[in-house]
Design a protein around this motif. Sequence first.
Motif, short mmCIF file in Angstrom:
data_model
loop_
_atom_site.label_atom_id
_atom_site.label_comp_id
_atom_site.label_asym_id
_atom_site.label_seq_id
_atom_site.Cartn_x
_atom_site.Cartn_y
_atom_site.Cartn_z
N VAL A 123 12.20 -2.55 -0.80
CA VAL A 123 11.52 -1.31 -1.19
C VAL A 123 10.00 -1.50 -1.18
O VAL A 123 9.26 -0.64 -0.74
CB VAL A 123 11.98 -0.89 -2.59
N VAL A 124 9.56 -2.66 -1.66
CA VAL A 124 8.13 -2.94 -1.67
C VAL A 124 7.63 -3.04 -0.24
O VAL A 124 6.58 -2.49 0.11
CB VAL A 124 7.87 -4.25 -2.44
N LEU B 178 7.31 0.44 1.26
CA LEU B 178 6.18 1.23 0.76
C LEU B 178 4.91 0.85 1.51
O LEU B 178 4.08 1.71 1.83
CB LEU B 178 6.01 1.01 -0.75
N ILE B 179 4.75 -0.45 1.81
CA ILE B 179 3.57 -0.87 2.56
C ILE B 179 3.69 -0.45 4.01
O ILE B 179 2.73 0.05 4.62
CB ILE B 179 3.40 -2.40 2.44
N VAL C 132 5.35 2.00 5.32
CA VAL C 132 5.22 3.45 5.51
C VAL C 132 3.74 3.81 5.66
O VAL C 132 3.36 4.67 6.45
CB VAL C 132 5.87 4.21 4.34
N ALA C 133 2.90 3.09 4.90
CA ALA C 133 1.47 3.35 5.01
C ALA C 133 0.97 2.99 6.41
O ALA C 133 0.05 3.62 6.93
CB ALA C 133 0.71 2.56 3.96
N VAL C 134 1.57 1.98 7.03
CA VAL C 134 1.11 1.53 8.34
C VAL C 134 1.69 2.40 9.45
O VAL C 134 0.96 2.89 10.32
CB VAL C 134 1.49 0.06 8.58
N PHE C 135 3.01 2.61 9.44
CA PHE C 135 3.66 3.27 10.57
C PHE C 135 3.95 4.75 10.32
O PHE C 135 4.38 5.45 11.23
CB PHE C 135 4.99 2.59 10.88
N ILE D 161 11.16 3.46 11.74
CA ILE D 161 10.56 2.18 12.12
C ILE D 161 10.24 1.31 10.90
O ILE D 161 10.60 0.13 10.89
CB ILE D 161 9.30 2.42 12.98
N ILE E 193 13.54 6.60 0.47
CA ILE E 193 12.12 6.44 0.18
C ILE E 193 11.25 6.92 1.34
O ILE E 193 10.06 7.13 1.17
CB ILE E 193 11.82 4.97 -0.18
N PHE F 264 -7.28 2.38 13.40
CA PHE F 264 -6.65 2.86 12.19
C PHE F 264 -6.09 1.69 11.38
O PHE F 264 -6.23 1.61 10.16
CB PHE F 264 -5.54 3.83 12.58
N LEU F 265 -5.51 0.73 12.14
CA LEU F 265 -4.92 -0.43 11.48
C LEU F 265 -6.00 -1.25 10.78
O LEU F 265 -5.82 -1.72 9.65
CB LEU F 265 -4.19 -1.28 12.51
N LEU G 37 -6.94 0.37 7.70
CA LEU G 37 -5.90 0.26 6.69
C LEU G 37 -5.91 -1.12 6.04
O LEU G 37 -5.73 -1.25 4.82
CB LEU G 37 -4.55 0.50 7.36
N PHE H 32 -6.06 -2.18 2.08
CA PHE H 32 -5.08 -2.99 1.35
C PHE H 32 -5.72 -4.21 0.71
O PHE H 32 -5.35 -4.64 -0.35
CB PHE H 32 -3.97 -3.45 2.29
N PHE I 274 12.52 5.37 -7.97
CA PHE I 274 13.12 6.70 -8.04
C PHE I 274 12.89 7.37 -9.38
O PHE I 274 13.36 8.48 -9.58
CB PHE I 274 14.62 6.62 -7.77
N LEU J 247 4.39 0.92 -9.10
CA LEU J 247 4.14 0.68 -7.68
C LEU J 247 4.22 1.99 -6.90
O LEU J 247 3.35 2.30 -6.08
CB LEU J 247 5.18 -0.31 -7.15
N HIS K 76 1.30 3.91 -4.87
CA HIS K 76 1.48 4.21 -3.46
C HIS K 76 1.25 5.69 -3.19
O HIS K 76 0.59 6.07 -2.23
CB HIS K 76 2.88 3.80 -3.04
N TYR L 261 -4.16 1.64 -2.44
CA TYR L 261 -3.47 0.53 -1.79
C TYR L 261 -3.89 -0.83 -2.35
O TYR L 261 -3.12 -1.77 -2.29
CB TYR L 261 -3.68 0.58 -0.28
#
Lengths: 295, 275
Positions: A136-137, A140-141, A143-146, A151, A228, B49-50, B53, B57, B220, B229, B233, B238
């Motif tokens: 899950v962690v 979450l990271i 999703v920010a990238v892709f 994917i 998620i 973009f990467l 990002l 982070f 959830f 977390l 997010h 980040y």
Amino acid sequence: MATSLFPSATAAVEPPFLEWRTRLVRQRWRQVATGGTIALLVAITAWRCQVNLASFLLGIDKGVPIFGLFFPPDWASLPSMLKPMLVTLVLAMIATILGIVLSVPCALGASSNLAPTPIRLILRFFIALERGLPEVVQILILVAVFGLGVIPALIALSLSSIGMLAKLLADAIEEIDPNMLEAVAGTGATTIQVIRYAIIPHILPALLANGLFRFEFNVRAGVILGAIGGGGIGYIMRSDMLTLDYQAACMATLLTLSMVFATERLSDFLRARILDGGQMRRGRQRRSIAGAAAQ
Amino acid sequence: MTPAMPNSALPSRKLLTSALSLVATLALLLALCWYLDLTPSSFEMDGSFLFDLTQQFFPPRFSLYWNHSSLLWLSVLDTLSMAFLATVCGGAIAMALAFLAASNTTPHPVVRLAVRSLLVMQRSIPQLIVVLVLLLAVGIGPFAAVLTLLIGSVGMFGKFFADAIEQVDKGTSESVQSLGSTKLQTIRYAILPQVLPSFVANLFYAFDNNLRAAIPLGVFGGGGIGFQLAVAHDLLHYHDVMAYTLLIIVMIAVMERVSDWVRRGIITQPASSHA
């Protein structure tokens, strides 16, 4: 006291009985201490988790009518859910295959009897990191990238599959009898040939069995990751819940349940076949030996 | 006098079969990927973009650990509490159910069947479904997560314990029974001592498992560090996400070490106390 059944027990000076008694007393004290510690920890954790029996009972009261909202399941939404379910399945499959294939080089590089120490330490660190990082962690990271979609879920599942399978595999390789490797190397085999003819046949059944177990796990984890933001049936389920479309959510739940159940059966069946392959042959051999002895 | 060899056992034929099945599987997989629009182009991303990002982070905001950090550390405590409480209560319930589900201690075969099917159900329902329903029923917070973890632990360890009870040495219970012990006394003095060490050792394993599972449940809405977390997010903080992530890795690694260590102590203890 003269009629005591165990006269020596009243004479407390007898060394063996004294020793037993002190041991019993100490054991009892240890039990009390353990029980007290656990009770204290339970009390603290229950307070932190806001455990509330009243809200639990209220939850049951509220839960029963809510549960009624889930039925009957919305069969009309079934056709539109088949494709997301397939997405989750295929996702788990690809992640498992990538995990199996890529975990072999990782495991070879991480086992102490094959790899030089620096490579081994780096790979062991990578494996430990992968195993310590919940999917899950990762997602979450990722999703920010892709962005949202399958994917990130695919990458997260593949990485953690590699981590788990490589750990198990590296441990299995390290337990291989060194004499076997030496015997193959003694015929003049190169390192690659030793790996091909001594190590791979040895670890392959366990690798496949673990891979199937991981497939089961990936299906379940794929549902959660989907919720998620990884798409698939998990996403449908959660969005139906959030839009209060409980009957559609019930349909998604039923589909998920049947999918999880079917993959569990399939993986159990295949795993039994893989692991029995060796045993059945051995059994037949034993039977034939027994037959020969009878004759 | 050579033994008859079926053609299918020839090495060349075996290779052909396995190669064909491999190709067929791969083809099926590729076809499925194509049908589901999983093409390599979905991996595309913008280089600049990467880079941007990465700057968002790194570095992780470590100051989170000491500045106004009570929320953070309490959430770690919450996650640990969730896992602990679910393990202890789940383990106790699983143990009780296991005696009903094991063939040698069950009061009646019908009870055994009923409990076994209950355990199968608890094991196979995905946690996502359970937590979504429980969040509705008892409200958002760690309590729903504890109940979810508890249900999973009972299902998993109830079956495991029941199998362990079924495999205990029969001689011990028979010898205790021959002294006139009741069923409960047999369980207490013959069966429990045999299975207790493996029960307790498995509880530590369950704690590990629950700790890992507690994090998605937190995301959830179950509270704890997973919830923090998810909030970080969603707010696109980040730097905070990275700080939480590192903390989670360390927490899981440390707890794994501790539980490994204790488990090894418990498993080797009976042997050393005899000496």
